[in-house]
Design a protein around this motif. Structure first.
Motif, short mmCIF file in Angstrom:
data_model
loop_
_atom_site.label_atom_id
_atom_site.label_comp_id
_atom_site.label_asym_id
_atom_site.label_seq_id
_atom_site.Cartn_x
_atom_site.Cartn_y
_atom_site.Cartn_z
N GLU A 134 0.43 7.71 6.89
CA GLU A 134 1.50 6.73 6.61
C GLU A 134 2.15 6.20 7.88
OE1 GLU A 134 4.14 7.95 3.41
OE2 GLU A 134 2.56 9.23 2.60
N ARG A 182 -3.27 5.54 -3.35
CA ARG A 182 -3.55 5.30 -1.93
C ARG A 182 -4.85 5.98 -1.51
NH1 ARG A 182 2.04 6.66 -1.17
NH2 ARG A 182 1.35 8.59 -0.18
N GLN A 197 2.67 2.55 -3.22
CA GLN A 197 1.88 3.15 -4.30
C GLN A 197 1.97 4.67 -4.26
OE1 GLN A 197 -1.91 0.46 -4.85
NE2 GLN A 197 -1.64 0.99 -2.71
N PHE A 230 0.83 -1.21 0.00
CA PHE A 230 0.00 0.00 0.00
C PHE A 230 0.86 1.26 0.00
CE2 PHE A 230 -2.13 3.42 2.30
CZ PHE A 230 -3.28 3.57 1.55
N TYR A 231 1.84 1.32 0.91
CA TYR A 231 2.67 2.52 1.02
C TYR A 231 3.62 2.69 -0.16
CZ TYR A 231 0.98 3.40 5.77
OH TYR A 231 0.20 3.68 6.86
N LEU A 273 -3.63 5.38 7.70
CA LEU A 273 -3.06 5.18 6.36
C LEU A 273 -2.74 6.50 5.68
CD1 LEU A 273 -5.35 2.26 5.14
CD2 LEU A 273 -2.97 2.10 5.95
N GLU A 305 0.49 8.55 -4.19
CA GLU A 305 -0.49 9.14 -3.26
C GLU A 305 -1.92 9.08 -3.78
OE1 GLU A 305 -1.19 13.29 -0.80
OE2 GLU A 305 0.73 12.96 -1.79
N GLN A 325 -7.94 4.13 -2.57
CA GLN A 325 -8.16 2.95 -1.72
C GLN A 325 -8.65 3.35 -0.33
OE1 GLN A 325 -4.58 0.61 -1.91
NE2 GLN A 325 -4.91 0.09 -4.05
#
Length: 128
Positions: free
Chosen positions: A77, A26, A21, A18-19, A74, A23, A29
């Protein structure tokens, strides 16, 4: 999107991916996670039929709060951890969320026009 096992290792694999990807991806999502938390989790992790049933029966208000807390984590981060011991043959499942070592909230600060600095973590705990 690749599914992972709903285990501490599976959560860490999803978090790393996820991190990694951009911004915008993210954020799309995260928006999906907030709109349909149950579907987002089922799309991300392999759940046993009894886990899916249990997950579907969780209170909608709890799911709302959980999805918002995870979205904030999320977005900033920060780390996410799943604490999930092996399930015993019988018993009750309890789910809880803990922020930081002493249930602290996420702390943020930012100056005008700066990206927020944040500390804290999201700990998702399942007990039996």
């Amino acid at each position: 999107m690749n599914k992972e096992d709903f285990t501490p290792m599976g959560v860490q694999k999803k978090l790393v991916a996820f991190y990694a990807q951009d911004e915008l991806t993210r954020q799309v999502q995260i928006d999906y996670l907030q709109k349909d938390f149950r579907a987002a989790i089922k799309a991300s992790f392999y759940l046993a039929p009894d886990q899916e049933e249990w997950f579907d029966m969780l209170d909608d208000t709890f799911i709302f709060v959980l999805s918002r807390q995870l979205a904030v984590t999320l977005t900033l981060e920060l780390p996410v951890h799943l604490v999930k011991p092996e399930k015993p043959a019988s018993g009750t499942t309890v789910l809880g969320v803990k922020r930081g070592d002493s249930h602290n909230p996420i702390y943020t600060s930012a100056g005008a026009g700066e990206k927020p600095l944040a500390e804290g973590e999201f700990i998702f705990t399942i007990t039996y």
